[in-house]
Write an enzyme that holds these catalytic residues in place. Structure first.
Site, PDB file in Angstrom:
ATOM      1  N   ASP A 175      -0.395  14.083  -5.278  1.00 42.10           N
ATOM      2  CA  ASP A 175      -0.135  12.837  -6.207  1.00 42.10           C
ATOM      3  C   ASP A 175      -0.019  13.348  -7.436  1.00 42.10           C
ATOM      4  OD1 ASP A 175       0.087  10.470  -7.190  1.00 42.10           O
ATOM      5  OD2 ASP A 175      -1.629   9.688  -6.917  1.00 42.10           O
ATOM      6  N   ASP A 226       4.777  12.219  -8.532  1.00 43.97           N
ATOM      7  CA  ASP A 226       5.254  11.333  -9.620  1.00 43.97           C
ATOM      8  C   ASP A 226       5.941  11.872 -10.818  1.00 43.97           C
ATOM      9  OD1 ASP A 226       4.505   8.361  -8.886  1.00 43.97           O
ATOM     10  OD2 ASP A 226       2.542   9.038  -8.546  1.00 43.97           O
ATOM     11  N   HIS A 252       1.385  -1.077  -3.470  1.00 41.33           N
ATOM     12  CA  HIS A 252       0.946  -0.391  -4.540  1.00 41.33           C
ATOM     13  C   HIS A 252      -0.455  -0.993  -4.868  1.00 41.33           C
ATOM     14  CE1 HIS A 252       0.338   1.673  -8.510  1.00 41.33           C
ATOM     15  NE2 HIS A 252       0.450   2.972  -7.606  1.00 41.33           N
ATOM     16  N   HIS A 293      -0.607   9.736   0.520  1.00 47.80           N
ATOM     17  CA  HIS A 293      -1.515  10.435  -0.442  1.00 47.80           C
ATOM     18  C   HIS A 293      -2.807   9.702  -0.305  1.00 47.80           C
ATOM     19  CE1 HIS A 293       0.608   7.293  -2.710  1.00 47.80           C
ATOM     20  NE2 HIS A 293      -0.148   7.467  -3.827  1.00 47.80           N
ATOM     21  N   GLU A 305       7.355   3.781  -3.791  1.00 47.75           N
ATOM     22  CA  GLU A 305       5.964   3.420  -3.927  1.00 47.75           C
ATOM     23  C   GLU A 305       5.699   2.071  -3.915  1.00 47.75           C
ATOM     24  OE1 GLU A 305       1.740   5.400  -5.045  1.00 47.75           O
ATOM     25  OE2 GLU A 305       3.382   5.821  -6.366  1.00 47.75           O
ATOM     26  N   HIS A 336       3.726  13.310  -2.086  1.00 45.70           N
ATOM     27  CA  HIS A 336       3.825  12.441  -3.026  1.00 45.70           C
ATOM     28  C   HIS A 336       3.549  13.144  -4.501  1.00 45.70           C
ATOM     29  CE1 HIS A 336       3.601   8.236  -4.407  1.00 45.70           C
ATOM     30  NE2 HIS A 336       3.180   8.718  -5.365  1.00 45.70           N
ATOM     31  N   HIS A 366      -2.241   3.031  -0.258  1.00 48.22           N
ATOM     32  CA  HIS A 366      -2.360   1.958  -1.146  1.00 48.22           C
ATOM     33  C   HIS A 366      -2.838   0.664  -0.394  1.00 48.22           C
ATOM     34  CE1 HIS A 366      -1.936   3.333  -5.232  1.00 48.22           C
ATOM     35  NE2 HIS A 366      -1.039   4.123  -4.580  1.00 48.22           N
TER      36      HIS A 366
END
Length: 395
Positions: free
Chosen positions: A320, A22, A150, A212, A123, A20, A191
């Site tokens: 992350d 971003d 999420h 993650h 996500e 993961h 999540h």
């Protein structure tokens, strides 16, 4: 040779598959996808955790790029498509460094070529807007996992950080899992609430992942994985990819972050806002109340526990990066993975264990999901179920 030398040598043979990152969302927020303004072929230390030179330094061989958008956006589906387009632009812009990947075989081919296999993960189930057709569309565009929620619930699944509503997965939520299995899209349980984790494991005929997440027994945060769920991974064949986010791995950071988030909200900012204005408030808060520092050792403590509970065949890494404001000391950006591998070597992890952690488990899990999909596609047509038909009209 030092442990760090050995770690770097190991990563040349078995590079990191990170679950993961971003970067696409950071590019959306910072420069609205202007890739000239953030040319990741050059070091971007002042702006990003991620760029191509530091990915190379970190021994990254495959990256799941998150195509995340916030769940409160009214246009989550087109925004997700923009994120996918960003990843495609990156791959096209840097073809000598990145290779688009859809399968486990693609990942191995990229490793053989010395390129970074670039996969995508959505996500949050809000990105499909309660539509299995949209889910299939995302798969067709290359998305190979979807995190079911999420930070907020979706209509068919409970999030770890929202008030329970569905009690886990609804009937439509279970159908989403089954359709993901049929497609070959990995079910990602980072999540989600623990009830959702358990329901998804009950519903899934393919390996699941946590892209993650870390261990709740080590740091009691709802984003982390309870031991009873970790214990189910061998039976499922899936994997948990440890995250580096301090507020998920260090209990003192959990408590500090709760106070810092409240400070942001008191000034009218979303608690996930990393804009310059929000970060200025963060820094002022940190000056008044020093932030507890997670370290490489903090993350290794989670991996030690997760190996004991789930087994070495079910672990991976999901840092992350560019999705968190703070990182552990020694894991400051994507160049830091060798420091973690060196720490684990010093703790007695074998090279074969580490090869599984960094590369082999993630490739195996995606390949296993592909195998399940081939079997299901021979017997099951695409689902046309709707949330209205399965969940009493709860759209």
């Amino acid at each position: 040779m030092t442990s760090l030398d050995v770690a770097r040598e190991l990563l040349r043979a078995y590079p990191v598959v990170d679950g993961h990152n971003d970067l696409p969302y950071a590019l959306r927020k910072q420069v609205r996808y202007d890739l000239d303004a953030r040319d990741v072929a050059e070091r971007q230390d002042a702006h990003l955790h991620t760029d191509l030179p530091r990915l190379r330094e970190g021994g990254v061989g495959a990256q799941y790029w998150s195509v995340y958008v916030r769940s409160d956006l009214p246009d989550a589906v087109p925004a997700t498509l923009e994120q996918i387009d960003c990843v495609r632009q990156l791959i096209e812009r840097y073809p000598r460094q990145l290779r688009g990947a859809l399968t486990a075989a693609d990942m191995e081919a990229a490793r053989g070529e010395g390129r970074i296999a670039s996969l995508m993960g959505a996500e949050g189930g809000h990105s499909i807007a309660n539509s299995l057709g949209t889910l299939r569309g995302l798969y067709g565009l290359g998305v190979r996992y979807m995190t079911l929620t999420h930070n907020d619930n979706v209509d068919w699944a409970d999030s770890a950080t929202d008030e329970p509503k569905a009690g886990g997965l609804t009937a439509f939520g279970r159908e989403v899992v089954r359709e993901m299995n049929r497609l070959g899209m990995l079910v990602d349980l980072s999540h989600v609430a623990a009830t959702t984790m358990r329901d998804a494991l009950d519903a899934s005929s393919a390996p699941v992942i946590f892209s993650h997440s870390s261990a709740r027994a080590v740091c009691d945060h709802p984003r982390n994985i309870p031991d009873d769920v970790l214990e189910r991974l061998p039976g499922n064949g899936g994997m948990a990819m440890v995250t580096f986010v301090p507020k998920f791995v260090l209990q003192a950071a959990v408590d500090w972050t709760a106070a810092a988030d409240e400070n942001l909200r008191a000034h009218g900012f979303h608690h996930l806002d990393t804009s310059p204005e929000a970060m200025k408030l963060h820094r002022a808060f940190e000056e008044r109340t020093p932030r507890p520092l997670a370290t490489v050792s903090t993350v290794a403590d989670h991996l030690d526990h997760m190996r004991e509970t789930a087994g070495i065949d079910h672990l991976g890494i999901g840092g992350d990066y560019d999705g968190t404001a703070f990182t552990p000391d020694g894991l400051d950006d994507v160049s830091g993975y060798p420091n973690l591998i060196a720490e684990l070597l010093d703790r007695g992890w074998s090279k074969s264990d580490l090869a599984k952690l960094t590369w082999q488990n993630a490739v195996r899990v995606l390949g296993a999901a592909e195998d399940v999909a081939r079997e299901l596609q021979a017997t099951r047509a695409p689902s046309n179920a709707t949330i209205e038909s399965l969940d009493d009209g709860a759209a």
